[in-house]
Design a protein around this motif. Structure first.
Motif, PDB file in Angstrom:
ATOM      1  N   ARG A  99      31.355  46.995  35.877  1.00 59.27           N
ATOM      2  CA  ARG A  99      32.342  48.199  36.277  1.00 59.27           C
ATOM      3  C   ARG A  99      33.689  47.761  35.752  1.00 59.27           C
ATOM      4  NH1 ARG A  99      28.577  48.205  40.395  1.00 59.27           N
ATOM      5  NH2 ARG A  99      29.260  46.316  41.700  1.00 59.27           N
ATOM      6  N   HIS A 100      34.178  46.481  35.620  1.00 61.75           N
ATOM      7  CA  HIS A 100      35.665  46.207  35.328  1.00 61.75           C
ATOM      8  C   HIS A 100      35.856  46.698  33.880  1.00 61.75           C
ATOM      9  CE1 HIS A 100      35.656  42.962  38.720  1.00 61.75           C
ATOM     10  NE2 HIS A 100      36.252  44.385  39.144  1.00 61.75           N
ATOM     11  N   ARG A 101      34.538  46.194  33.309  1.00 66.12           N
ATOM     12  CA  ARG A 101      34.698  46.626  31.896  1.00 66.12           C
ATOM     13  C   ARG A 101      34.608  48.037  31.358  1.00 66.12           C
ATOM     14  NH1 ARG A 101      29.963  44.352  30.685  1.00 66.12           N
ATOM     15  NH2 ARG A 101      30.621  42.176  30.849  1.00 66.12           N
ATOM     16  N   MET A 102      33.738  48.567  32.277  1.00 68.80           N
ATOM     17  CA  MET A 102      34.171  49.996  32.053  1.00 68.80           C
ATOM     18  C   MET A 102      35.270  50.739  32.251  1.00 68.80           C
ATOM     19  SD  MET A 102      31.500  52.837  33.932  1.00 68.80           S
ATOM     20  CE  MET A 102      32.693  53.262  35.675  1.00 68.80           C
ATOM     21  N   LYS A 103      35.904  50.203  33.286  1.00 64.53           N
ATOM     22  CA  LYS A 103      37.526  50.539  33.799  1.00 64.53           C
ATOM     23  C   LYS A 103      38.618  50.226  32.968  1.00 64.53           C
ATOM     24  CE  LYS A 103      36.496  51.972  38.407  1.00 64.53           C
ATOM     25  NZ  LYS A 103      36.976  53.456  38.334  1.00 64.53           N
ATOM     26  N   GLY A 104      38.236  49.079  32.294  1.00 62.63           N
ATOM     27  CA  GLY A 104      39.286  48.113  31.593  1.00 62.63           C
ATOM     28  C   GLY A 104      40.266  47.537  32.392  1.00 62.63           C
ATOM     29  N   HIS A 105      40.161  47.367  33.516  1.00 63.33           N
ATOM     30  CA  HIS A 105      40.850  46.431  34.331  1.00 63.33           C
ATOM     31  C   HIS A 105      40.070  45.716  35.483  1.00 63.33           C
ATOM     32  CE1 HIS A 105      41.093  49.210  37.957  1.00 63.33           C
ATOM     33  NE2 HIS A 105      41.337  50.331  37.106  1.00 63.33           N
ATOM     34  N   ASP A 106      40.509  44.555  36.043  1.00 67.38           N
ATOM     35  CA  ASP A 106      40.156  43.953  37.041  1.00 67.38           C
ATOM     36  C   ASP A 106      40.381  44.669  38.530  1.00 67.38           C
ATOM     37  OD1 ASP A 106      38.824  41.798  38.375  1.00 67.38           O
ATOM     38  OD2 ASP A 106      40.080  40.364  37.646  1.00 67.38           O
ATOM     39  N   SER A 107      39.746  43.947  39.358  1.00 69.70           N
ATOM     40  CA  SER A 107      39.825  44.808  40.759  1.00 69.70           C
ATOM     41  C   SER A 107      40.226  43.621  41.785  1.00 69.70           C
ATOM     42  CB  SER A 107      38.661  45.530  41.370  1.00 69.70           C
ATOM     43  OG  SER A 107      37.497  44.810  41.396  1.00 69.70           O
ATOM     44  N   PHE A 108      41.260  43.776  42.680  1.00 67.21           N
ATOM     45  CA  PHE A 108      41.483  42.779  43.812  1.00 67.21           C
ATOM     46  C   PHE A 108      42.188  43.787  44.826  1.00 67.21           C
ATOM     47  CE2 PHE A 108      44.423  42.462  40.324  1.00 67.21           C
ATOM     48  CZ  PHE A 108      45.733  42.904  40.743  1.00 67.21           C
ATOM     49  N   VAL A 109      42.560  43.056  45.943  1.00 70.15           N
ATOM     50  CA  VAL A 109      43.161  43.728  47.090  1.00 70.15           C
ATOM     51  C   VAL A 109      44.709  43.024  47.032  1.00 70.15           C
ATOM     52  CG1 VAL A 109      42.383  42.052  48.862  1.00 70.15           C
ATOM     53  CG2 VAL A 109      43.223  44.267  49.343  1.00 70.15           C
ATOM     54  N   ILE A 110      45.717  44.145  47.158  1.00 68.56           N
ATOM     55  CA  ILE A 110      47.043  43.767  47.744  1.00 68.56           C
ATOM     56  C   ILE A 110      47.208  44.165  48.953  1.00 68.56           C
ATOM     57  CG2 ILE A 110      49.290  44.277  46.992  1.00 68.56           C
ATOM     58  CD1 ILE A 110      48.323  45.117  44.122  1.00 68.56           C
ATOM     59  N   TRP A 111      47.358  43.056  50.006  1.00 70.15           N
ATOM     60  CA  TRP A 111      47.325  43.186  51.104  1.00 70.15           C
ATOM     61  C   TRP A 111      48.941  43.029  51.852  1.00 70.15           C
ATOM     62  CZ3 TRP A 111      42.452  43.313  54.170  1.00 70.15           C
ATOM     63  CH2 TRP A 111      42.698  43.571  55.433  1.00 70.15           C
ATOM     64  N   PHE A 112      49.535  44.224  52.080  1.00 72.07           N
ATOM     65  CA  PHE A 112      50.663  44.153  52.866  1.00 72.07           C
ATOM     66  C   PHE A 112      50.520  43.852  54.336  1.00 72.07           C
ATOM     67  CE2 PHE A 112      51.382  47.071  49.181  1.00 72.07           C
ATOM     68  CZ  PHE A 112      52.593  46.806  48.677  1.00 72.07           C
ATOM     69  N   ILE A 113      51.506  43.032  54.669  1.00 73.79           N
ATOM     70  CA  ILE A 113      51.656  42.541  55.899  1.00 73.79           C
ATOM     71  C   ILE A 113      53.315  42.958  56.535  1.00 73.79           C
ATOM     72  CG2 ILE A 113      51.743  40.703  57.523  1.00 73.79           C
ATOM     73  CD1 ILE A 113      49.877  39.263  55.353  1.00 73.79           C
ATOM     74  N   GLY A 114      53.508  43.224  57.590  1.00 74.07           N
ATOM     75  CA  GLY A 114      54.851  43.569  58.165  1.00 74.07           C
ATOM     76  C   GLY A 114      54.955  44.310  59.312  1.00 74.07           C
ATOM     77  N   LEU A 115      56.053  44.176  59.849  1.00 77.39           N
ATOM     78  CA  LEU A 115      56.165  44.861  61.189  1.00 77.39           C
ATOM     79  C   LEU A 115      55.913  46.472  60.843  1.00 77.39           C
ATOM     80  CD1 LEU A 115      59.416  42.988  62.345  1.00 77.39           C
ATOM     81  CD2 LEU A 115      56.883  43.063  63.569  1.00 77.39           C
ATOM     82  N   SER A 116      55.971  47.229  61.986  1.00 71.57           N
ATOM     83  CA  SER A 116      56.050  48.555  61.946  1.00 71.57           C
ATOM     84  C   SER A 116      57.524  48.977  61.343  1.00 71.57           C
ATOM     85  CB  SER A 116      55.914  49.190  63.230  1.00 71.57           C
ATOM     86  OG  SER A 116      56.124  50.567  63.086  1.00 71.57           O
ATOM     87  N   GLY A 117      57.569  49.947  60.368  1.00 74.62           N
ATOM     88  CA  GLY A 117      58.995  50.110  59.912  1.00 74.62           C
ATOM     89  C   GLY A 117      59.485  49.346  58.892  1.00 74.62           C
TER      90      GLY A 117
END
Ligand SMILES: Nc1ncnc2c1ncn2[C@@H]1O[C@H](COP(=O)(O)OS(=O)(=O)O)[C@@H](OP(=O)(O)O)[C@H]1O
Ligand SMILES: Nc1ncnc2c1ncn2[C@@H]1O[C@H](COP(=O)(O)OP(=O)(O)O)[C@@H](O)[C@H]1O
Length: 205
Positions: free
Chosen positions: A19-37
């Motif tokens: 699937r990465h080869r098909m799309k031409g990029h790798d996949s991973f998660v960018i996990w945001f953390i932080g207080l409301s607002g």
């Protein structure tokens, strides 16, 4: 559950690498953390726009599409928040396996669940972004009027007021949104993921 389940995985013919080869990029998660607002949604959205313009297939998981559906049985007790993050981690893992660069925007207040998600995905598929904004500034912004309600006692278990927030121990990047602009914040995150985006982790065919 005490009964042993006999679940035997099937080896499908198409792999994540395919699937990465098909799309031409790798996949991973960018996990945001932080207080409301603190700026999780704002940064996630601006980052997604930048990635989209580079032709990268992204998807944002946030309260709008998770807490109102999959997790609508969960409240803001400590147990529910932990289950919230665990389930989101599992969904993110499926999406990453599907080849999508997945962005999550949840408070994620507890270190233990953040580590659980990191282990679930594997450290090389998890980028932790701490949206580092002081409570006083978040409260001043009060984007949704929830801090005022929490101070008035209309909302219980509110993060930073009546429910704990554990500062991330070792994020890949911290974005002080009270000190840098949205554009600068996005640039900081892009710099952190640059190498991951370029190295495709794709095995030769
Ligand atoms: N008690 C309480 N505490 C904190 N936040 C509350 C609460 N009640 C409702 N909200 C709104 O729900 C959003 C946080 O949900 P999350 O799923 O991100 O929280 S958690 O990760 O499970 O802690 C959060 O969204 P963001 O402001 O985008 O962070 C709030 O708008
Ligand atoms: N540098 C910045 N980065 C992100 N948001 C910022 C920044 N400066 C000001 N803001 C504002 O702060 C608010 C953050 O709200 P939001 O993104 O909904 O936070 P969260 O998703 O963490 O609850 C928005 O009104 C946004 O315009």
């Amino acid at each position: 559950m005490s009964e042993k389940l006999h679940i035997i995985p099937h080896n499908h013919q198409i792999t994540a690498d395919d699937r990465h080869r098909m799309k031409g990029h790798d996949s991973f998660v960018i996990w945001f953390i932080g207080l409301s607002g603190s700026g999780k949604s704002t940064l996630a959205s601006a980052l997604e726009k930048e990635l989209y313009q580079k032709g990268i297939h992204t998807y944002i998981l946030d309260g709008d599409n998770v807490r109102s559906g999959l997790n609508k049985d969960l409240d803001f007790s400590e147990t529910s928040r932990k289950e919230n993050i665990r389930r989101i981690g599992e969904v993110a893992k499926l999406m990453v396996d599907a080849g999508v660069l997945t962005i999550t925007a949840f408070i994620s207040p507890f270190e233990e669940e953040r580590q659980l998600v990191k282990n679930m995905l594997g450290a090389n598929r998890y980028v932790e972004v701490y949206v580092d904004c002081p409570l006083e500034e978040c409260e001043k912004r009060d984007v949704k009027g929830l801090y005022q309600k929490a101070r008035n006692g209309e909302i219980s278990n509110f993060t930073g007021i009546s429910s704990p927030f554990e500062i991330p121990k070792n994020p890949d990047v911290s974005v002080p949104t009270h000190q840098v602009s949205i554009e600068e914040g996005v640039a900081m995150i892009m710099k952190t993921i640059e190498q991951k985006l370029n190295s495709k982790h794709i095995s030769p065919s």
